[in-house]
Design an enzyme around this catalytic site. Structure first.
Site, PDB file in Angstrom:
ATOM      1  N   ASP A 136      -0.609  25.590 -23.143  1.00 56.21           N
ATOM      2  CA  ASP A 136      -0.244  26.264 -21.889  1.00 56.21           C
ATOM      3  C   ASP A 136       1.265  26.275 -21.642  1.00 56.21           C
ATOM      4  O   ASP A 136       1.723  26.841 -20.645  1.00 56.21           O
ATOM      5  CB  ASP A 136      -0.946  25.580 -20.707  1.00 56.21           C
ATOM      6  CG  ASP A 136      -2.454  25.808 -20.746  1.00 56.21           C
ATOM      7  OD1 ASP A 136      -2.884  26.807 -21.361  1.00 56.21           O
ATOM      8  OD2 ASP A 136      -3.190  24.984 -20.179  1.00 56.21           O
ATOM      9  N   ARG A 144       2.024  31.078 -15.186  1.00 55.39           N
ATOM     10  CA  ARG A 144       2.973  30.331 -16.028  1.00 55.39           C
ATOM     11  C   ARG A 144       4.140  31.213 -16.481  1.00 55.39           C
ATOM     12  O   ARG A 144       5.231  30.729 -16.746  1.00 55.39           O
ATOM     13  CB  ARG A 144       2.250  29.700 -17.214  1.00 55.39           C
ATOM     14  CG  ARG A 144       1.161  28.717 -16.763  1.00 55.39           C
ATOM     15  CD  ARG A 144       0.789  27.712 -17.817  1.00 55.39           C
ATOM     16  NE  ARG A 144      -0.487  27.092 -17.506  1.00 55.39           N
ATOM     17  CZ  ARG A 144      -0.646  26.077 -16.644  1.00 55.39           C
ATOM     18  NH1 ARG A 144       0.382  25.565 -16.018  1.00 55.39           N
ATOM     19  NH2 ARG A 144      -1.847  25.581 -16.426  1.00 55.39           N
TER      20      ARG A 144
HETATM   21  C1  S3P Z   1      -8.264  24.106 -20.576  1.00 55.66           C
HETATM   22  C2  S3P Z   1      -8.224  24.399 -21.915  1.00 55.66           C
HETATM   23  C3  S3P Z   1      -7.280  25.351 -22.515  1.00 55.66           C
HETATM   24  C4  S3P Z   1      -6.140  25.677 -21.571  1.00 55.66           C
HETATM   25  C5  S3P Z   1      -6.601  25.926 -20.178  1.00 55.66           C
HETATM   26  C6  S3P Z   1      -7.327  24.723 -19.626  1.00 55.66           C
HETATM   27  C7  S3P Z   1      -9.264  23.145 -20.082  1.00 55.66           C
HETATM   28  O1  S3P Z   1      -7.966  26.551 -22.805  1.00 55.66           O
HETATM   29  O2  S3P Z   1      -5.414  26.792 -22.041  1.00 55.66           O
HETATM   30  O3  S3P Z   1      -5.508  26.228 -19.329  1.00 55.66           O
HETATM   31  O4  S3P Z   1      -9.147  22.675 -18.928  1.00 55.66           O
HETATM   32  O5  S3P Z   1     -10.189  22.812 -20.840  1.00 55.66           O
HETATM   33  P1  S3P Z   1      -8.705  26.780 -24.234  1.00 55.66           P
HETATM   34  O6  S3P Z   1      -9.792  25.810 -24.335  1.00 55.66           O
HETATM   35  O7  S3P Z   1      -9.183  28.203 -24.175  1.00 55.66           O
HETATM   36  O8  S3P Z   1      -7.649  26.580 -25.264  1.00 55.66           O
END
Ligand code: S3P
Length: 437
Positions: A320, A392
């Site tokens: 992120d 972001r």
């Molecule tokens: C998250 C996992 C990530 C991240 C998102 C939050 C989570 O996504 O980008 O902001 O809380 O499990 P992905 O699992 O799609 O990578």
């Protein structure tokens, strides 16, 4: 619909002082989900009072869970037990929150009622097959739109889900968590293997609630025999929100800031590793453990960054943080190369394209590639960029103002409220000249 907000950042300045950024978004979501399914009353401190986490909170209220707060980050959840959720009266609207939708789809697949999950334009264009396909293998029935997107129509299959083993084709904590939550309602064992480490808050928090999860290397296993017992949760500050200041404090001359009580779970600290490889001066102070999660204060002082080839194994651990890392790259001597980050194209926006477009408008030599970006050290100029409603990206371009040679206008910033409503206030407190209209 939130009102449209435009940010305007005046060039230059230093960041100095001490702040505590708001609570971790991933943990805030999970605290509501698991607290709701627990037996007894769970108290949460440090909860993120922002739109995304509130989407999860409201969804559980709509399923009959009594939840008090948030008041000053405190939430009290009167858990209804694993089988105590009630059918919501209408579709659950999850706003911009991918985590809510993907985790809930697993959790709701095994309930004794049907429901519908909807979201805003961005959320309803994000890929959901990554969860609905493995859930279907478990016996779930979820109808998507033709291209695999939400709204999701979930048919409750209580008592009919079966555990599977799933080798995840992508490193996704949301997919892993979705399947583990479904596994709490599936006959036999559900196991998920990840191709690279991803955030493990679900596994840690399940254990914190006393629900057995076995972790063997890159595989996590769960079955339907456990139960959740109410607990106390202390949510640390979100390293993904701290990241804006880790970069800001590095690139702005004469900066010295301390970010208090930040979660430094090793599955989240890729941003620190990447910035240190680039030459950043970040100290990790007062390391301690709070409620099963490592926490520390982070002190960052200005440094001359240098370009690097970002090691691919760090990508999921900083997934992120790339919008603001691209800003760091523009300020770093030489060339920074990101590869292996195709997932950035399916976040709240296509973060490769949207960041490259904005950086180019500001005169930065940023070349998007299929799975990353190549950025050359450049003077950041003045101009008007569009965040495409991605929180972001809005915050990353605000930080770019610290090294710009003229004002930057950033359009479509209302969604900063999805993860970090206090951003403008805390950033200006540290010394960023940011206003909004
Ligand atoms: C998250 C996992 C990530 C991240 C998102 C939050 C989570 O996504 O980008 O902001 O809380 O499990 P992905 O699992 O799609 O990578």
């Amino acid at each position: 619909m939130s009102q449209s907000i435009t940010f305007k950042v005046q060039p230059g300045g230093s960041l100095r002082g001490e702040i505590r950024v708001p609570g971790d978004k991933s943990m805030s979501h999970r605290s509501i989900m698991l607290g709701s399914l627990a037996e007894g009353v769970t108290h949460v401190r440090g909860f993120l009072n922002a739109e995304d986490a509130m989407s999860t909170l409201e969804a559980f209220r709509a399923m009959g869970v009594e939840i008090e707060g948030p008041v000053n980050g405190e939430v009290t959840i009167h858990g209804v037990g694993k089988h105590g959720l009630k059918a919501p009266q209408k579709p659950l609207y999850l706003g911009n929150s991918g985590t809510s939708m993907r985790l809930l789809s697993g959790l709701l697949a095994g309930q004794p009622f049907d429901c519908v999950l909807t979201g805003d334009k961005s959320l309803e264009s994000r890929p959901m097959k990554r969860v609905t396909a493995p859930l279907a293998q478990m016996g779930a029935e979820i109808e998507t739109q033709e291209n695999g997107t939400a709204p999701l129509h979930i048919k409750g299959k209580a008592g009919k889900l079966k555990g599977i083993h799933y080798d995840m084709p992508i490193a996704s904590a949301q997919v892993k968590s979705c399947l583990l939550l479904a596994g709490m309602y599936a006959e036999g064992e559900t196991s998920v293997t990840e191709p690279a480490p991803t955030r493990d808050h679900t596994e840690r928090m399940l254990s914190g609630f006393g629900y057995p999860v076995v972790r063997e290397g890159s595989t996590a296993k769960i079955n339907n025999q456990g139960k959740l017992t109410a607990t106390e949760i202390d949510v640390p500050s979100d390293i993904s929100s701290a990241a804006f200041f880790l970069v800001g404090g590095s690139i702005a001359p004469d900066s010295d800031i301390t970010l208090k009580h930040v979660g430094i779970n090793p599955t989240r600290t890729g941003v620190i590793d990447i910035l240190r490889l680039m030459g950043a001066n970040i100290e990790v102070l007062n390391e301690r453990e709070v409620g099963g999660e490592p926490v520390a204060d982070l002190r960052v002082r200005s440094a001359q960054l240098k370009g690097i080839a970002i090691p691919e194994h760090l990508v999921p651990l900083a997934i992120d943080e790339f919008p603001v890392l691209f800003v760091a790259a523009a300020c770093a001597e030489g060339k920074t190369i990101l590869t292996g980050a195709k997932e950035l194209r399916v976040k709240e926006s296509d973060r490769i394209q949207v960041m490259a477009d904005g950086l180019q408008i500001l005169g930065v030599d940023a070349q998007p590639t299929e799975d990353g970006m190549v950025i050359q050290n450049s003077q950041i100029g003045s101009g008007e960029v569009d965040s495409h409603g991605d929180h972001r990206i809005a915050m990353a371009f605000s930080i770019a103002g610290l090294r710009a040679n003229g004002p930057i206008t950033i359009k479509d910033c209302a969604n900063v409220n999805t993860s970090f409503p206090e951003f403008k206030q805390l950033a200006t407190q540290l010394g960023l000249n940011l206003s909004s209209i």
